[in-house]
Write a protein that holds these residues in place. Structure first.
Motif, PDB file in Angstrom:
ATOM      1  N   THR A   1       0.362  -1.395  -0.048  1.00 20.42           N
ATOM      2  CA  THR A   1       0.168   0.324  -0.165  1.00 20.42           C
ATOM      3  C   THR A   1       1.376   1.046  -0.624  1.00 20.42           C
ATOM      4  O   THR A   1       0.564   2.033  -0.774  1.00 20.42           O
ATOM      5  N   ALA A   5      -4.253  -1.173  -3.248  1.00 23.19           N
ATOM      6  CA  ALA A   5      -5.116  -1.547  -2.147  1.00 23.19           C
ATOM      7  C   ALA A   5      -5.324  -2.585  -1.705  1.00 23.19           C
ATOM      8  O   ALA A   5      -5.110  -3.910  -2.267  1.00 23.19           O
ATOM      9  N   ALA A   6      -5.890  -2.742  -0.263  1.00 21.01           N
ATOM     10  CA  ALA A   6      -5.221  -3.647   0.593  1.00 21.01           C
ATOM     11  C   ALA A   6      -7.339  -4.409   0.873  1.00 21.01           C
ATOM     12  O   ALA A   6      -7.794  -3.249   1.336  1.00 21.01           O
ATOM     13  N   ARG A   7      -7.588  -5.304   0.084  1.00 20.28           N
ATOM     14  CA  ARG A   7      -9.071  -5.903   0.789  1.00 20.28           C
ATOM     15  C   ARG A   7      -8.744  -7.085   0.835  1.00 20.28           C
ATOM     16  O   ARG A   7      -7.975  -8.286   0.262  1.00 20.28           O
ATOM     17  N   PRO A   8     -10.449  -7.802   1.700  1.00 18.87           N
ATOM     18  CA  PRO A   8     -10.167  -9.567   2.276  1.00 18.87           C
ATOM     19  C   PRO A   8     -10.304  -9.780   0.304  1.00 18.87           C
ATOM     20  O   PRO A   8     -10.793  -8.884  -0.497  1.00 18.87           O
ATOM     21  N   PRO A  50     -15.926 -11.425   0.547  1.00 15.24           N
ATOM     22  CA  PRO A  50     -16.619 -11.222   2.036  1.00 15.24           C
ATOM     23  C   PRO A  50     -16.467 -12.317   2.807  1.00 15.24           C
ATOM     24  O   PRO A  50     -16.573 -13.213   2.999  1.00 15.24           O
ATOM     25  N   PRO A  92      -9.017 -10.919   7.066  1.00 15.82           N
ATOM     26  CA  PRO A  92      -7.674 -10.168   6.406  1.00 15.82           C
ATOM     27  C   PRO A  92      -6.536 -10.120   7.097  1.00 15.82           C
ATOM     28  O   PRO A  92      -4.848 -10.008   6.780  1.00 15.82           O
ATOM     29  N   THR A 121      -4.986 -11.701   2.127  1.00 16.67           N
ATOM     30  CA  THR A 121      -5.487 -10.207   1.811  1.00 16.67           C
ATOM     31  C   THR A 121      -4.775 -10.604   0.503  1.00 16.67           C
ATOM     32  O   THR A 121      -4.160 -10.913   0.475  1.00 16.67           O
ATOM     33  N   TRP A 122      -5.412  -9.143  -0.606  1.00 18.19           N
ATOM     34  CA  TRP A 122      -5.444  -9.489  -1.790  1.00 18.19           C
ATOM     35  C   TRP A 122      -4.815  -7.936  -2.099  1.00 18.19           C
ATOM     36  O   TRP A 122      -5.912  -6.669  -2.034  1.00 18.19           O
ATOM     37  N   TRP A 171      -5.052  -4.847  -4.499  1.00 20.59           N
ATOM     38  CA  TRP A 171      -5.500  -4.869  -6.178  1.00 20.59           C
ATOM     39  C   TRP A 171      -4.667  -3.723  -6.817  1.00 20.59           C
ATOM     40  O   TRP A 171      -4.404  -2.701  -5.398  1.00 20.59           O
ATOM     41  N   PRO A 206      -6.555  -7.992  -8.819  1.00 20.11           N
ATOM     42  CA  PRO A 206      -6.019  -8.635  -7.435  1.00 20.11           C
ATOM     43  C   PRO A 206      -4.400  -9.620  -7.790  1.00 20.11           C
ATOM     44  O   PRO A 206      -4.757 -10.544  -7.711  1.00 20.11           O
ATOM     45  N   HIS A 225      -1.718 -11.968  -4.363  1.00 20.90           N
ATOM     46  CA  HIS A 225      -2.345 -12.191  -1.968  1.00 20.90           C
ATOM     47  C   HIS A 225      -1.161 -12.524  -1.580  1.00 20.90           C
ATOM     48  O   HIS A 225      -0.004 -13.049  -2.055  1.00 20.90           O
TER      49      HIS A 225
END
Length: 133
Positions: free
Chosen positions: A24, A30-33, A36, A40, A44-45, A47, A53, A56
């Protein structure tokens, strides 16, 4: 059958949050799970701006449960680096310097390519490629 592009790279680590923070802070990913409901802290993936993504980050055993007890890096030791197509060469150098990170530069003028090499927290070398800058 043809390969269209590299889809993603998976990095196993005991510090998912710290590794995600690096991607980041340094690369503006951008870090996202991944899905859903997934934790995380375990997966965490990262993007890119196109909504892909591309990195990973996982705790060992999160991709394949039987690998949970294997030492990190088992089986992929020959991996040398991962390359990203980037823009903003000068801005990246300033960012790396302000963060106190070590890097190397290589310019291949014959093909108009500028490169920055930096290691992420787990030792994976990243090749940041800038064309025409």
């Amino acid at each position: 059958m043809t390969v269209k592009s590299l889809d993603h790279v998976n990095i196993q680590t005991l510090d998912v949050a710290g590794t995600a923070r690096f991607f980041t802070d340094v690369l503006d990913l951008a870090a996202r799970p991944p899905v859903p409901g997934m934790d995380p802290a375990q997966i965490t993936w990262m993007w890119d701006r196109e909504g892909r993504p591309i990195v990973h980050i996982t705790l060992p055993g999160q991709t394949f449960a039987e690998e949970a007890e294997q030492p990190i890096g088992t089986g992929t030791g020959p991996l040398h680096h991962v390359a990203f197509e980037c823009e903003g060469h000068a801005a990246m150098l300033s960012r790396l310097e302000s963060m106190g990170l070590a890097w190397r530069i290589r310019d291949i003028v014959q093909i108009g390519l500028r490169q920055i090499f930096v290691r992420e927290p787990n030792g994976v070398m990243l090749e940041l490629n800038y064309r025409g800058e």
